[in-house]
Scaffold this motif. Structure first.
Motif, mmCIF file in Angstrom:
data_model
loop_
_atom_site.group_PDB
_atom_site.id
_atom_site.type_symbol
_atom_site.label_atom_id
_atom_site.label_comp_id
_atom_site.label_asym_id
_atom_site.label_seq_id
_atom_site.Cartn_x
_atom_site.Cartn_y
_atom_site.Cartn_z
ATOM 1 N N VAL A 1 0.870 -1.178 0.000
ATOM 2 C CA VAL A 1 0.000 0.000 0.000
ATOM 3 C C VAL A 1 0.913 1.237 0.000
ATOM 4 O O VAL A 1 1.041 1.915 1.003
ATOM 5 N N PRO A 2 1.565 1.491 -1.119
ATOM 6 C CA PRO A 2 2.552 2.563 -1.110
ATOM 7 C C PRO A 2 1.904 3.938 -1.066
ATOM 8 O O PRO A 2 0.765 4.116 -1.506
ATOM 9 N N MET B 1 -6.201 -6.271 1.740
ATOM 10 C CA MET B 1 -5.721 -7.472 1.071
ATOM 11 C C MET B 1 -6.297 -7.661 -0.317
ATOM 12 O O MET B 1 -5.671 -8.289 -1.157
ATOM 13 N N SER B 2 -7.496 -7.136 -0.555
ATOM 14 C CA SER B 2 -8.128 -7.568 -1.794
ATOM 15 C C SER B 2 -8.901 -6.479 -2.533
ATOM 16 O O SER B 2 -9.639 -6.782 -3.451
ATOM 17 N N PHE B 3 -8.755 -5.221 -2.117
ATOM 18 C CA PHE B 3 -9.641 -4.205 -2.663
ATOM 19 C C PHE B 3 -8.889 -2.871 -2.784
ATOM 20 O O PHE B 3 -9.192 -1.909 -2.065
ATOM 21 N N PRO B 4 -7.927 -2.802 -3.690
ATOM 22 C CA PRO B 4 -7.060 -1.611 -3.782
ATOM 23 C C PRO B 4 -7.823 -0.313 -4.079
ATOM 24 O O PRO B 4 -7.377 0.755 -3.666
ATOM 25 N N GLU B 5 -8.977 -0.415 -4.736
ATOM 26 C CA GLU B 5 -9.753 0.806 -5.010
ATOM 27 C C GLU B 5 -10.146 1.511 -3.722
ATOM 28 O O GLU B 5 -10.473 2.701 -3.732
ATOM 29 N N ALA B 6 -10.160 0.767 -2.626
ATOM 30 C CA ALA B 6 -10.629 1.340 -1.356
ATOM 31 C C ALA B 6 -9.495 1.939 -0.528
ATOM 32 O O ALA B 6 -9.714 2.360 0.600
ATOM 33 N N TYR B 7 -8.281 1.999 -1.067
ATOM 34 C CA TYR B 7 -7.162 2.483 -0.252
ATOM 35 C C TYR B 7 -7.298 3.968 0.100
ATOM 36 O O TYR B 7 -6.886 4.387 1.177
ATOM 37 N N LEU B 8 -7.830 4.772 -0.824
ATOM 38 C CA LEU B 8 -8.038 6.213 -0.590
ATOM 39 C C LEU B 8 -6.794 6.861 0.039
ATOM 40 O O LEU B 8 -5.692 6.660 -0.452
ATOM 41 N N ASP B 9 -6.970 7.643 1.130
ATOM 42 C CA ASP B 9 -5.815 8.359 1.698
ATOM 43 C C ASP B 9 -5.072 7.573 2.762
ATOM 44 O O ASP B 9 -3.932 7.887 3.091
ATOM 45 N N ALA B 10 -5.740 6.597 3.352
ATOM 46 C CA ALA B 10 -5.121 5.831 4.432
ATOM 47 C C ALA B 10 -5.818 4.492 4.549
ATOM 48 O O ALA B 10 -6.956 4.336 4.098
ATOM 49 N N VAL B 11 -5.125 3.543 5.149
ATOM 50 C CA VAL B 11 -5.750 2.239 5.414
ATOM 51 C C VAL B 11 -5.667 1.965 6.910
ATOM 52 O O VAL B 11 -4.806 2.504 7.603
ATOM 53 N N ARG B 12 -6.564 1.145 7.387
ATOM 54 C CA ARG B 12 -6.737 0.936 8.829
ATOM 55 C C ARG B 12 -6.684 -0.554 9.162
ATOM 56 O O ARG B 12 -7.664 -1.155 9.582
ATOM 57 N N PRO B 13 -5.558 -1.182 8.964
ATOM 58 C CA PRO B 13 -5.507 -2.629 9.200
ATOM 59 C C PRO B 13 -5.377 -2.987 10.678
ATOM 60 O O PRO B 13 -4.659 -2.321 11.419
#
Ligand code: PLP
Length: 372
Positions: free
Chosen positions: A25-26, A204-216
């Motif tokens: 998720v660069p 893991m499976s939905f790069p369109e949803a990365y937006l500005d940040a991810v919350r793993p």
């Protein structure tokens, strides 16, 4: 022997999982979720490790969890996902996630009273049915909140209810709804709106949803949230995650019993042969569910052996008849590897008809933790 199980937390595995997320998720912020004592792994240690990696944000559920982190010296931004305690948010310099116009009023009032202001994120319910602005007037409500004194909206977020499914129709609906609200807000306020929605399943499976940040959350701790069989294309992440938690205890007592001996409450197991039964100091009070009665395996001397009879409050019996040279004090692995054998939280979750999250938080929060 100290009572109960030990949870060994492998910090290099955690770093590895974090790095794996970063590599995939660069150029996005990563907001590690350390709620519920970092899913049972210990929020203080995990947060300090992540802070050293340069994370700008951490997310917790409640202000009490944030207080513990602040008092331990965590000074990065802390997002509070679910709490409404405005005073605590101001005192501890936290970013509250606000779920309603009424709650926003309270935050605004408290900030004004203290002659200060708060950066806040606003939650939009796009289909989770839990918390957040919902209904026909989300944009109006956002605009109302944006005019309140004492609070600045610095981000909006939403949460997926089933991004772990292969059929992504509903998740895509949620994402589109969220993006459309963000775009309208951005146009109305004429400014860029920081927005984020992706949990581990989306990472893991939905790069369109990365937006500005991810919350793993769960991925950091080494488990996939996906509830379907992973296709080779998706294995990218899955194979790379390393479980962070190992749970162990030792045999408290070994007993040789004849055929026909009933074991534990309710006599749900009766030996069918001359048997060697190990008693281990681990029970449902330690988060080892009673659902594992006659329904789990543990590792002793590299061998899988069955739990026999009902799990008790702080004891469980295992059948070690087939383990050569077994002795009292021998190590017993509940989650983790021994020799070539391995038991994962996923295996236990499947047996108890639950998810890895519940296994990790149940066992991890009660065990004595050691960091390796
Ligand atoms: C718990 C939580 C997450 C993390 O979910 P995982 O499935 O563990 O990645 C993200 N966002 C919110 C709002 C949460 O409550």
């Amino acid at each position: 022997m100290l009572r109960g199980p030990v949870a060994e937390i492998n910090l290099s595995a955690l770093l590895h999982n974090f790095q794996t997320i970063k590599n995939n998720v660069p150029n996005r912020q990563i907001v590690p979720v350390v709620k519920a004592d970092a899913y049972g792994h210990g929020s203080i240690e995990i947060s300090h490790l992540l802070q050293k990696q340069g994370v700008e944000y951490l997310a917790v559920a409640f202000t009490g969890e944030a207080r513990i982190l602040r008092e331990s010296g965590i000074n990065c931004q802390i997002i509070v996902l679910f709490d409404k305690d405005a005073g605590e948010c101001i005192e501890l310099n936290l970013i509250p996630v606000i779920h309603s116009v009424e709650a926003a009023h309270e935050f605004s009032k408290e900030a004004k009273k203290r002659n200060t202001y708060l950066n806040v994120h606003i939650k939009i319910d796009t289909g989770m049915g839990r918390l957040g602005l919902t209904g026909e007037h989300i944009l109006d409500e956002l605009l109302t909140i944006s005019k309140m004194p004492g609070i600045h909206i610095t981000g909006i977020l939403s949460h997926f209810s089933e991004a772990d499914l292969k059929d992504r129709t509903f998740a895509l609906n949620q994402l589109n709804k969220f993006i459309s609200i963000r775009d309208s807000l951005s146009a109305s306020l004429d400014k860029y709106i920081f927005s984020y929605i992706a949990n581990s399943a989306a990472v893991m499976s939905f790069p369109e949803a990365y937006l500005d940040a991810v919350r793993p959350g769960i991925m950091l701790y080494g488990y996939s949230p996906l509830s379907y069989q992973i296709s080779p294309d998706d294995r990218n992440f899955y194979d790379k995650l390393i479980p962070v938690m190992t749970v162990k205890t030792n045999i408290l007592s070994l007993r040789n019993v004849p055929e026909g001996t009933p074991i534990s409450y309710g006599r749900t197991f009766i030996t069918k042969r001359k048997s060697k039964i190990g008693v281990i100091p681990l029970g449902y009070a330690d988060g080892f569910s009673r659902l594992f009665s006659n329904n789990a395996e543990v590792l002793v001397r590299g061998k899988r052996v069955p739990v026999v009879g009902r799990v008790c409050m702080d004891m469980t019996m295992i059948d070690v008849t087939e383990v050569e040279d077994v002795k009292e004090e021998d190590e017993v692995v509940i989650i983790g590897s021994q020799g070539k054998e391995k038991i994962t939280a996923y295996e236990l979750a499947t047996r108890a008809n639950t998810i890895t999250y519940e296994i990790l938080t149940s066992l991890g929060s009660r065990a004595r933790r050691i960091y390796v």
